[in-house]
Scaffold this active site. Structure first.
Site, PDB file in Angstrom:
ATOM      1  N   THR A 121      39.675  54.297  41.946  1.00 17.07           N
ATOM      2  CA  THR A 121      39.488  53.512  43.169  1.00 17.07           C
ATOM      3  C   THR A 121      40.532  53.946  44.194  1.00 17.07           C
ATOM      4  O   THR A 121      41.731  53.850  43.931  1.00 17.07           O
ATOM      5  CB  THR A 121      39.644  52.014  42.859  1.00 17.07           C
ATOM      6  N   CYS A 264      42.568  45.557  38.611  1.00 20.61           N
ATOM      7  CA  CYS A 264      41.713  45.973  39.742  1.00 20.61           C
ATOM      8  C   CYS A 264      41.733  45.004  40.911  1.00 20.61           C
ATOM      9  O   CYS A 264      42.239  45.332  41.983  1.00 20.61           O
ATOM     10  CB  CYS A 264      40.281  46.164  39.261  1.00 20.61           C
ATOM     11  N   ARG A 334      48.079  43.073  33.015  1.00 20.37           N
ATOM     12  CA  ARG A 334      48.459  43.456  34.381  1.00 20.37           C
ATOM     13  C   ARG A 334      48.064  42.342  35.351  1.00 20.37           C
ATOM     14  O   ARG A 334      46.929  41.910  35.370  1.00 20.37           O
ATOM     15  CB  ARG A 334      47.779  44.779  34.773  1.00 20.37           C
TER      16      ARG A 334
HETATM   17  C1  UDX Z   1      36.608  43.959  37.965  1.00 22.22           C
HETATM   18  C2  UDX Z   1      35.179  44.138  38.495  1.00 22.22           C
HETATM   19  O1  UDX Z   1      34.364  43.075  37.972  1.00 22.22           O
HETATM   20  C3  UDX Z   1      34.628  45.480  38.072  1.00 22.22           C
HETATM   21  O2  UDX Z   1      33.327  45.679  38.603  1.00 22.22           O
HETATM   22  C4  UDX Z   1      35.566  46.559  38.591  1.00 22.22           C
HETATM   23  O3  UDX Z   1      35.118  47.835  38.200  1.00 22.22           O
HETATM   24  C5  UDX Z   1      36.985  46.330  38.091  1.00 22.22           C
HETATM   25  O4  UDX Z   1      37.411  45.023  38.450  1.00 22.22           O
HETATM   26  P1  UDX Z   1      37.690  43.353  35.616  1.00 22.22           P
HETATM   27  O5  UDX Z   1      39.022  43.599  36.241  1.00 22.22           O
HETATM   28  O6  UDX Z   1      37.427  43.914  34.255  1.00 22.22           O
HETATM   29  O7  UDX Z   1      36.541  43.963  36.547  1.00 22.22           O
HETATM   30  O8  UDX Z   1      37.496  41.786  35.559  1.00 22.22           O
HETATM   31  P2  UDX Z   1      36.434  40.699  36.034  1.00 22.22           P
HETATM   32  O9  UDX Z   1      35.509  40.396  34.944  1.00 22.22           O
HETATM   33  O10 UDX Z   1      35.859  41.063  37.340  1.00 22.22           O
HETATM   34  O11 UDX Z   1      37.419  39.448  36.209  1.00 22.22           O
HETATM   35  C6  UDX Z   1      38.517  39.522  37.117  1.00 22.22           C
HETATM   36  C7  UDX Z   1      39.332  38.263  37.097  1.00 22.22           C
HETATM   37  O12 UDX Z   1      38.632  37.230  37.746  1.00 22.22           O
HETATM   38  C8  UDX Z   1      39.713  37.738  35.723  1.00 22.22           C
HETATM   39  O13 UDX Z   1      41.081  37.360  35.765  1.00 22.22           O
HETATM   40  C9  UDX Z   1      38.819  36.538  35.542  1.00 22.22           C
HETATM   41  O14 UDX Z   1      39.391  35.583  34.707  1.00 22.22           O
HETATM   42  C10 UDX Z   1      38.702  36.044  36.969  1.00 22.22           C
HETATM   43  N1  UDX Z   1      37.499  35.247  37.236  1.00 22.22           N
HETATM   44  C11 UDX Z   1      36.260  35.801  37.090  1.00 22.22           C
HETATM   45  C12 UDX Z   1      37.612  33.919  37.668  1.00 22.22           C
HETATM   46  O15 UDX Z   1      38.721  33.391  37.806  1.00 22.22           O
HETATM   47  N2  UDX Z   1      36.473  33.205  37.931  1.00 22.22           N
HETATM   48  C13 UDX Z   1      35.230  33.735  37.794  1.00 22.22           C
HETATM   49  O16 UDX Z   1      34.248  33.026  38.065  1.00 22.22           O
HETATM   50  C14 UDX Z   1      35.125  35.079  37.349  1.00 22.22           C
END
Ligand code: UDX
Length: 437
Positions: A121, A264, A334
């Site tokens: 990214t 991310c 992280r």
């Molecule tokens: C994210 C994107 O979803 C993905 O498409 C990209 O390539 C990388 O970043 P990821 O970091 O694996 O993926 O986590 P994700 O499932 O998106 O969750 C991110 C954070 O949001 C987590 O800390 C999760 O607990 C939080 N979250 C998610 C919430 O607090 N509420 C929600 O409703 C959904």
């Protein structure tokens, strides 16, 4: 097809293994010797469900190998760059040194017709800059940008069967050739009708940051509603259900709680604001600073709620923290809200005992001042408050009656709004959610 993958972290290790599983001949390259030794031996250096199986099966076919030597990339036709782009120290901008170094290191090993494919990214404009570097080296190689949308915890599935593919390519025959090469790489996903967007570099780069900015905004939106619910007596979980039935809105990513973290979302929205400012359009994404601020306030809210719910001064209390990873099914800490809450409570003098199914080791190496235990009952025993901050199934299924027999005081802060408040209250617990009565 012969493929090299430069960078074997969360993204690259999964990508290399998945590509080999799909039938390609793959070499994964990383400068970290310990990581390469582990992967070569079939051990994953981090927790990712399904990856050990794909890794070992791909290694067994002989189509997958790992190396610390960039020269091993020679002979591959497509070279994926999957190195990290962390937040720069002391700034919101992305640190591109690993991407730049990977491309530079590849140049002497390119054959005419080779394609470098950026997966990391990056701030918009990076691909065009790197394409110029590649062209100046006159190797006959070219560049495509192919952002990755995998979610940790579902990384293997998201790589083998992505919900869309995006190719950022230059115009003309070079771009057409790049599309043909990428179509060959992703032949199995193409065969199942996976949507494909072929576009220019800038759009491909922006698609990734825009997607993450949107998801972060969605989470902070519902967390902002939680803040309003807290001062008005409303229930944000019901509100999310009710607005989520509108298919234009959708229920996913509307779970209010301690907020988002991980490698991310937080750094990507910050890098996006930094890049927009560089481009003279800071105001266009100024709202992302608010998204970030709302997100960080939720961590503070969980800490404040815990301190006020305690029946004794925080520095004399034992607090059980359930969860350390930034989300379940990951060992990644992280920018983890869960670990942050544990660290803050410890900073206030609480005797914090934290547990997590996978993230203890990563947490301990960063924050040795906290006590860790793999056992939920050890964490709960004698606790004056329990704080749930990562919704692992193990924590969601805790029996409140059983837990009541272990703790000192029946006080639970549900930082993910994931427990059945009625069931917990029925067994004498003081239950506190976020944005719900
Ligand atoms: C994210 C994107 O979803 C993905 O498409 C990209 O390539 C990388 O970043 P990821 O970091 O694996 O993926 O986590 P994700 O499932 O998106 O969750 C991110 C954070 O949001 C987590 O800390 C999760 O607990 C939080 N979250 C998610 C919430 O607090 N509420 C929600 O409703 C959904």
């Amino acid at each position: 097809m012969k493929i090299s993958v430069i960078g074997c972290g969360y993204l690259g290790a999964v990508h290399a293994s998945a590509m080999a599983e799909l039938g390609h001949e793959v070499v994964g390259i990383d400068i970290d010797e310990a990581k390469i030794a582990a992967l070569s031996a079939g051990r994953t250096p981090f927790f990712e469900p399904g990856l050990p199986e794909v890794l070992t099966s791909a290694l067994a076919t002989g189509r997958l190998r790992f190396s610390t030597e960039i020269a091993e990339a020679k002979g591959a036709e497509v070279h994926f760059v999957a190195v990290g782009t962390p937040q720069k120290k002391g700034s919101y901008a992305a640190d591109l040194r690993y991407v730049d170094a990977a491309v530079e290191a590849l140049l002497p090993h390119l054959n005419p017709g080779d394609l470098i494919v950026g997966k990391s990214t990056v701030p918009v404009g990076t691909a065009a800059r790197l394409a110029a570097v590649i062209e100046a080296a006159q190797t006959g190689g070219s560049l495509a940008w192919n952002p990755e949308f995998l979610r940790e915890g579902f990384a293997v599935q998201d790589t083998i069967a992505p919900d869309r593919l995006v190719y950022g390519v230059p115009a003309g025959p070079i771009g057409e050739r790049a599309v043909a090469q990428l179509n060959e790489v992703y032949a199995s996903a193409m065969a199942t009708g996976t949507p494909l967007v072929v576009t220019d570099y800038a759009t491909a780069e922006l698609v990734k940051v825009a997607a993450n900015a949107f998801l972060a905004t969605k989470i902070s939106f519902i967390n902002a509603m939680a803040e309003i619910a807290e001062v008005s007596g409303a229930d944000v979980t019901q509100l999310a259900d009710a607005i989520g039935y509108d298919s234009r809105i959708g229920r996913r990513f509307l779970n209010a709680g301690v907020g988002f973290g991980g490698g991310c979302l937080p750094k990507d929205i910050r890098a996006f604001t930094a890049r927009a400012e560089e481009l003279g359009r800071g105001e266009s994404v100024a709202f992302l600073k608010e998204v970030d601020a709302i997100n960080l306030r939720r961590r503070q809210r969980v800490v404040d709620l815990t301190v006020s719910a305690l029946d004794r001064p925080v520095h004399t209390a034992k607090v059980a923290v359930l969860g350390l990873s930034f989300k379940p099914h990951s060992d990644d800490v992280r920018d983890s809200p869960a670990l942050d809450v544990a660290v803050q409570l410890r900073g206030l003098g609480a005797d914090v005992v934290a547990t997590d199914p996978q993230a203890i080791q990563n947490s301990r190496s960063r924050h040795p001042q906290i006590s860790y235990t793999p056992d939920i009952d050890v964490a709960l025993r004698g606790a004056d408050a329990v704080v749930l901050v990562t919704e692992w199934p193990e924590f969601k299924s805790i029996d409140p009656e059983w837990a009541a027999g272990l703790v000192n005081t029946r006080t639970i802060i549900d930082g993910r709004n994931t427990l059945d408040a009625t069931a917990w209250r029925a067994t004498g617990w003081k239950y506190y959610g976020l944005g719900r009565p």
